[in-house]
Design a protein around this motif. Sequence first.
Motif, PDB file in Angstrom:
ATOM      1  N   HIS A 100       0.839  -1.202   0.000  1.00 14.94           N
ATOM      2  CA  HIS A 100       0.000   0.000   0.000  1.00 14.94           C
ATOM      3  C   HIS A 100       0.874   1.251   0.000  1.00 14.94           C
ATOM      4  O   HIS A 100       1.868   1.337   0.723  1.00 14.94           O
ATOM      5  N   HIS A 101       0.491   2.238  -0.809  1.00  7.41           N
ATOM      6  CA  HIS A 101       1.311   3.450  -0.968  1.00  7.41           C
ATOM      7  C   HIS A 101       1.483   4.236   0.333  1.00  7.41           C
ATOM      8  O   HIS A 101       2.509   4.866   0.540  1.00  7.41           O
ATOM      9  N   ILE A 102       0.517   4.177   1.237  1.00  7.84           N
ATOM     10  CA  ILE A 102       0.670   4.876   2.526  1.00  7.84           C
ATOM     11  C   ILE A 102       1.799   4.220   3.328  1.00  7.84           C
ATOM     12  O   ILE A 102       2.636   4.904   3.908  1.00  7.84           O
ATOM     13  N   VAL A 103       1.828   2.902   3.332  1.00  7.35           N
ATOM     14  CA  VAL A 103       2.840   2.166   4.097  1.00  7.35           C
ATOM     15  C   VAL A 103       4.224   2.342   3.472  1.00  7.35           C
ATOM     16  O   VAL A 103       5.200   2.598   4.180  1.00  7.35           O
ATOM     17  N   THR A 104       4.312   2.251   2.156  1.00  5.42           N
ATOM     18  CA  THR A 104       5.624   2.400   1.503  1.00  5.42           C
ATOM     19  C   THR A 104       6.149   3.830   1.653  1.00  5.42           C
ATOM     20  O   THR A 104       7.345   4.029   1.842  1.00  5.42           O
ATOM     21  N   THR A 105       5.255   4.803   1.602  1.00  7.33           N
ATOM     22  CA  THR A 105       5.678   6.196   1.788  1.00  7.33           C
ATOM     23  C   THR A 105       6.072   6.444   3.238  1.00  7.33           C
ATOM     24  O   THR A 105       7.007   7.198   3.509  1.00  7.33           O
ATOM     25  N   LEU A 106       5.398   5.792   4.168  1.00  7.06           N
ATOM     26  CA  LEU A 106       5.745   5.911   5.584  1.00  7.06           C
ATOM     27  C   LEU A 106       7.188   5.463   5.809  1.00  7.06           C
ATOM     28  O   LEU A 106       7.936   6.123   6.536  1.00  7.06           O
ATOM     29  N   LEU A 107       7.589   4.385   5.164  1.00  9.26           N
ATOM     30  CA  LEU A 107       8.975   3.940   5.271  1.00  9.26           C
ATOM     31  C   LEU A 107       9.916   5.014   4.727  1.00  9.26           C
ATOM     32  O   LEU A 107      10.950   5.296   5.320  1.00  9.26           O
ATOM     33  N   ALA A 108       9.516   5.624   3.628  1.00  9.60           N
ATOM     34  CA  ALA A 108      10.375   6.627   2.989  1.00  9.60           C
ATOM     35  C   ALA A 108      10.555   7.877   3.847  1.00  9.60           C
ATOM     36  O   ALA A 108      11.623   8.479   3.837  1.00  9.60           O
ATOM     37  N   ILE A 109       9.535   8.266   4.632  1.00  4.36           N
ATOM     38  CA  ILE A 109       9.642   9.513   5.408  1.00  4.36           C
ATOM     39  C   ILE A 109      10.037   9.321   6.866  1.00  4.36           C
ATOM     40  O   ILE A 109      10.313  10.298   7.550  1.00  4.36           O
ATOM     41  N   LYS A 110      10.086   8.095   7.348  1.00  4.21           N
ATOM     42  CA  LYS A 110      10.345   7.901   8.782  1.00  4.21           C
ATOM     43  C   LYS A 110      11.708   8.440   9.224  1.00  4.21           C
ATOM     44  O   LYS A 110      11.852   8.887  10.341  1.00  4.21           O
ATOM     45  N   ASP A 111      12.679   8.410   8.330  1.00  5.13           N
ATOM     46  CA  ASP A 111      14.004   8.936   8.672  1.00  5.13           C
ATOM     47  C   ASP A 111      14.170  10.400   8.286  1.00  5.13           C
ATOM     48  O   ASP A 111      14.901  11.131   8.938  1.00  5.13           O
ATOM     49  N   THR A 112      13.501  10.825   7.220  1.00  8.54           N
ATOM     50  CA  THR A 112      13.670  12.199   6.736  1.00  8.54           C
ATOM     51  C   THR A 112      12.713  13.186   7.375  1.00  8.54           C
ATOM     52  O   THR A 112      12.997  14.373   7.423  1.00  8.54           O
ATOM     53  N   ASN A 113      11.555  12.700   7.874  1.00  4.52           N
ATOM     54  CA  ASN A 113      10.566  13.592   8.477  1.00  4.52           C
ATOM     55  C   ASN A 113       9.844  12.855   9.605  1.00  4.52           C
ATOM     56  O   ASN A 113       8.649  12.569   9.519  1.00  4.52           O
ATOM     57  N   GLU A 114      10.583  12.552  10.652  1.00  2.00           N
ATOM     58  CA  GLU A 114      10.060  11.728  11.749  1.00  2.00           C
ATOM     59  C   GLU A 114       8.817  12.305  12.430  1.00  2.00           C
ATOM     60  O   GLU A 114       7.898  11.543  12.749  1.00  2.00           O
ATOM     61  N   PRO A 115       8.713  13.619  12.662  1.00  2.00           N
ATOM     62  CA  PRO A 115       7.490  14.123  13.308  1.00  2.00           C
ATOM     63  C   PRO A 115       6.223  13.795  12.520  1.00  2.00           C
ATOM     64  O   PRO A 115       5.216  13.378  13.096  1.00  2.00           O
ATOM     65  N   VAL A 116       6.280  13.931  11.220  1.00  2.00           N
ATOM     66  CA  VAL A 116       5.121  13.616  10.380  1.00  2.00           C
ATOM     67  C   VAL A 116       4.884  12.105  10.369  1.00  2.00           C
ATOM     68  O   VAL A 116       3.743  11.643  10.453  1.00  2.00           O
ATOM     69  N   ALA A 117       5.946  11.323  10.301  1.00  2.00           N
ATOM     70  CA  ALA A 117       5.822   9.866  10.287  1.00  2.00           C
ATOM     71  C   ALA A 117       5.168   9.353  11.571  1.00  2.00           C
ATOM     72  O   ALA A 117       4.327   8.453  11.536  1.00  2.00           O
ATOM     73  N   ARG A 118       5.531   9.934  12.712  1.00  2.00           N
ATOM     74  CA  ARG A 118       4.940   9.505  13.990  1.00  2.00           C
ATOM     75  C   ARG A 118       3.435   9.790  14.045  1.00  2.00           C
ATOM     76  O   ARG A 118       2.655   8.949  14.473  1.00  2.00           O
ATOM     77  N   VAL A 119       3.048  10.974  13.606  1.00  2.00           N
ATOM     78  CA  VAL A 119       1.622  11.323  13.574  1.00  2.00           C
ATOM     79  C   VAL A 119       0.891  10.394  12.610  1.00  2.00           C
ATOM     80  O   VAL A 119      -0.208   9.919  12.897  1.00  2.00           O
ATOM     81  N   ALA A 120       1.512  10.096  11.480  1.00  2.00           N
ATOM     82  CA  ALA A 120       0.906   9.207  10.486  1.00  2.00           C
ATOM     83  C   ALA A 120       0.709   7.796  11.044  1.00  2.00           C
ATOM     84  O   ALA A 120      -0.328   7.168  10.805  1.00  2.00           O
ATOM     85  N   VAL A 121       1.679   7.293  11.799  1.00  2.00           N
ATOM     86  CA  VAL A 121       1.555   5.956  12.400  1.00  2.00           C
ATOM     87  C   VAL A 121       0.378   5.918  13.373  1.00  2.00           C
ATOM     88  O   VAL A 121      -0.436   4.986  13.351  1.00  2.00           O
ATOM     89  N   GLU A 122       0.283   6.914  14.239  1.00  2.00           N
ATOM     90  CA  GLU A 122      -0.815   6.956  15.205  1.00  2.00           C
ATOM     91  C   GLU A 122      -2.163   7.049  14.497  1.00  2.00           C
ATOM     92  O   GLU A 122      -3.130   6.394  14.888  1.00  2.00           O
ATOM     93  N   GLN A 123      -2.225   7.861  13.439  1.00  2.00           N
ATOM     94  CA  GLN A 123      -3.472   8.005  12.693  1.00  2.00           C
ATOM     95  C   GLN A 123      -3.816   6.724  11.950  1.00  2.00           C
ATOM     96  O   GLN A 123      -4.977   6.310  11.904  1.00  2.00           O
ATOM     97  N   LEU A 124      -2.816   6.067  11.375  1.00  2.00           N
ATOM     98  CA  LEU A 124      -3.022   4.799  10.675  1.00  2.00           C
ATOM     99  C   LEU A 124      -3.587   3.751  11.633  1.00  2.00           C
ATOM    100  O   LEU A 124      -4.530   3.031  11.299  1.00  2.00           O
ATOM    101  N   PHE A 125      -3.038   3.698  12.847  1.00  2.00           N
ATOM    102  CA  PHE A 125      -3.514   2.759  13.859  1.00  2.00           C
ATOM    103  C   PHE A 125      -4.962   3.076  14.249  1.00  2.00           C
ATOM    104  O   PHE A 125      -5.809   2.179  14.308  1.00  2.00           O
TER     105      PHE A 125
END
Length: 187
Positions: free
Chosen positions: A86-111
Amino acid sequence: EPEEDKNDDKKELSATEQKDLEKFIKGVLKEKVQDVKFSKRLISSPAVVTSVITPHMRKMMKTMMQGKENDGMANIPMTLELSSEHHIVTTLLAIKDTNEPVARVAVEQLFDNACIAAGSLDDPRVLLSRLNKVLEMMIYQGAGFDYSRQEYIQWPEKPVAEEATPEAKDGNAEKFEEAKATPEAKD
């Protein structure tokens, strides 16, 4: 055949990437999940939560245990299953190191989205503050704010001649200017 073409441009996470993302998500969600794993059964959804008990039984147990939250029985374990394509999951991997604050919010929202779909979201009010944060991030991004650097991006300024050209061609430009000037005259 067209469906095969669509699947060709989908990125699928490798086993190493999956392990890396699992570790990151477990670090963000902590005790909210018992396990994070990847599943082939998800087709259109990025994630789903599963549990050993049904959502209805979960709610009954929560109700019976009100006031006993500190005994550890209130946290009923759930597993977060993710789609490696899924593009949300693959993009999450791409941004977790480059934009961690957004990635963290995205993980919580995804859950929470997965919990809503499963009928097991405990408190929807928590969702509101995060949705406001997501809205804020979108608006700030539109204004040129980069969350990874915590600063505004300097965009090159447009030449004044380009901005004036569309208004000059528009016959309603004069009416717009008159309407804009009217409220100022009343002040």
